[in-house]
Design a protein around this motif. Structure first.
Motif, PDB file in Angstrom:
ATOM      1  N   ALA A 156      -8.533 -16.075 -18.258  1.00 32.38           N
ATOM      2  CA  ALA A 156      -9.548 -16.837 -17.537  1.00 32.38           C
ATOM      3  C   ALA A 156     -10.930 -16.452 -18.058  1.00 32.38           C
ATOM      4  O   ALA A 156     -11.156 -15.306 -18.466  1.00 32.38           O
TER       5      ALA A 156
ATOM      6  N   GLU B 151     -12.700 -16.167 -13.362  1.00 33.30           N
ATOM      7  CA  GLU B 151     -11.827 -15.204 -12.688  1.00 33.30           C
ATOM      8  C   GLU B 151     -12.138 -15.188 -11.198  1.00 33.30           C
ATOM      9  O   GLU B 151     -13.287 -15.200 -10.788  1.00 33.30           O
TER      10      GLU B 151
ATOM     11  N   ASP C 213     -10.042 -19.797  -6.625  1.00 35.37           N
ATOM     12  CA  ASP C 213      -8.727 -20.310  -6.248  1.00 35.37           C
ATOM     13  C   ASP C 213      -8.702 -21.832  -6.190  1.00 35.37           C
ATOM     14  O   ASP C 213      -7.728 -22.431  -5.762  1.00 35.37           O
TER      15      ASP C 213
ATOM     16  N   ARG D 120      -9.657 -23.088 -12.476  1.00 39.16           N
ATOM     17  CA  ARG D 120      -9.563 -21.955 -13.405  1.00 39.16           C
ATOM     18  C   ARG D 120      -9.607 -22.485 -14.823  1.00 39.16           C
ATOM     19  O   ARG D 120      -8.819 -23.349 -15.197  1.00 39.16           O
TER      20      ARG D 120
ATOM     21  N   PHE E  99      -9.088 -21.504 -18.642  1.00 38.00           N
ATOM     22  CA  PHE E  99      -8.464 -20.527 -19.529  1.00 38.00           C
ATOM     23  C   PHE E  99      -8.960 -20.760 -20.941  1.00 38.00           C
ATOM     24  O   PHE E  99      -9.152 -21.900 -21.361  1.00 38.00           O
TER      25      PHE E  99
ATOM     26  N   SER F 248       1.142 -21.938 -14.766  1.00 40.73           N
ATOM     27  CA  SER F 248       1.544 -20.761 -13.999  1.00 40.73           C
ATOM     28  C   SER F 248       0.530 -20.470 -12.891  1.00 40.73           C
ATOM     29  O   SER F 248       0.895 -20.187 -11.747  1.00 40.73           O
ATOM     30  N   TRP F 249      -0.747 -20.556 -13.217  1.00 35.26           N
ATOM     31  CA  TRP F 249      -1.783 -20.350 -12.205  1.00 35.26           C
ATOM     32  C   TRP F 249      -1.689 -21.416 -11.107  1.00 35.26           C
ATOM     33  O   TRP F 249      -1.812 -21.090  -9.920  1.00 35.26           O
TER      34      TRP F 249
ATOM     35  N   GLN G 243       0.972 -20.572  -8.739  1.00 33.69           N
ATOM     36  CA  GLN G 243       0.528 -19.467  -7.876  1.00 33.69           C
ATOM     37  C   GLN G 243      -0.372 -19.969  -6.753  1.00 33.69           C
ATOM     38  O   GLN G 243      -0.459 -19.335  -5.703  1.00 33.69           O
ATOM     39  N   GLN G 244      -1.015 -21.097  -6.956  1.00 34.35           N
ATOM     40  CA  GLN G 244      -1.884 -21.698  -5.935  1.00 34.35           C
ATOM     41  C   GLN G 244      -1.115 -22.684  -5.051  1.00 34.35           C
ATOM     42  O   GLN G 244      -1.704 -23.483  -4.341  1.00 34.35           O
TER      43      GLN G 244
END
Length: 186
Positions: A13, A63, A66, A69, A71, A132-133, A136-137
């Motif tokens: 990130a 970083e 939520d 993001r 990358f 993937s992020w 996770q959210q």
């Protein structure tokens, strides 16, 4: 020196203090020969934005955020080779284009890999980090829009696991400028 493989990059990130590098990467992306069908923003528009715009963007998508993001992929020499940003869209809201959001989802935007870093799997590595992020959210799916004439990008997105949903939208007054929604279901 051999050509780097996707394993030779560090994907991470962005950090809020890296706003100037975020701005430069965006400007470089908008110089790409297919930028006119890959991005909704022009180089001149991006260049005219004040530094505060990029500072806020880096804070909102760096970083710790939520809701968004960004990358980047750092090449072995430390340069930024590519980027992908994922926005989280909540069910019951409308997206940035005014369309209703039916379920919690990730929305991939701002995809760019420098030409000298293409063809080695890096785009999939960036997508893997972003998806993937999003999972996770608590995203139920991840989507993106791609211009109907951008075959290169469509091929890269398919290799990353995305496929057309059947939704076709136009983000301009020119009905020939169609964007296809590609999705990846959880």
């Amino acid at each position: 020196m051999s050509t780097p493989t996707s394993d030779d990059y560090v994907v991470r990130a962005i950090r809020p203090e890296e706003w100037a590098a975020v701005k430069q990467l965006r400007l470089d992306a908008l110089r790409d020969p297919v930028a006119h069908i890959a991005f909704l923003e022009t180089f001149d528009d991006a260049l005219a934005r004040p530094d505060s715009f990029y500072q806020e963007r880096a804070t909102r998508s760096g970083e710790g955020s939520d809701t968004a993001r960004q990358f980047i992929a750092e090449a072995p020499d430390g340069s930024w080779a590519g980027t992908v940003t994922v926005l989280i869209e909540r069910a019951g809201t409308t997206d940035w284009a005014g369309h209703p959001v039916e379920r919690r989802q990730g929305h991939v935007v701002g995809v760019f890999v420098r030409p000298e870093h293409r063809g080695n799997g890096l785009i999939k590595t960036l997508f893997d980090a972003g998806v993937s992020w999003a999972w996770q959210q608590s995203a139920e799916r991840v989507r993106l829009f791609v211009h109907a004439d951008n075959a290169r990008a469509q091929g890269a997105y398919r290799k990353a696991g995305f496929g057309p949903s059947g939704l076709v939208v136009s983000f301009s007054k020119d009905e020939a400028e169609n964007e296809l929604e590609f999705v990846l279901e959880r």
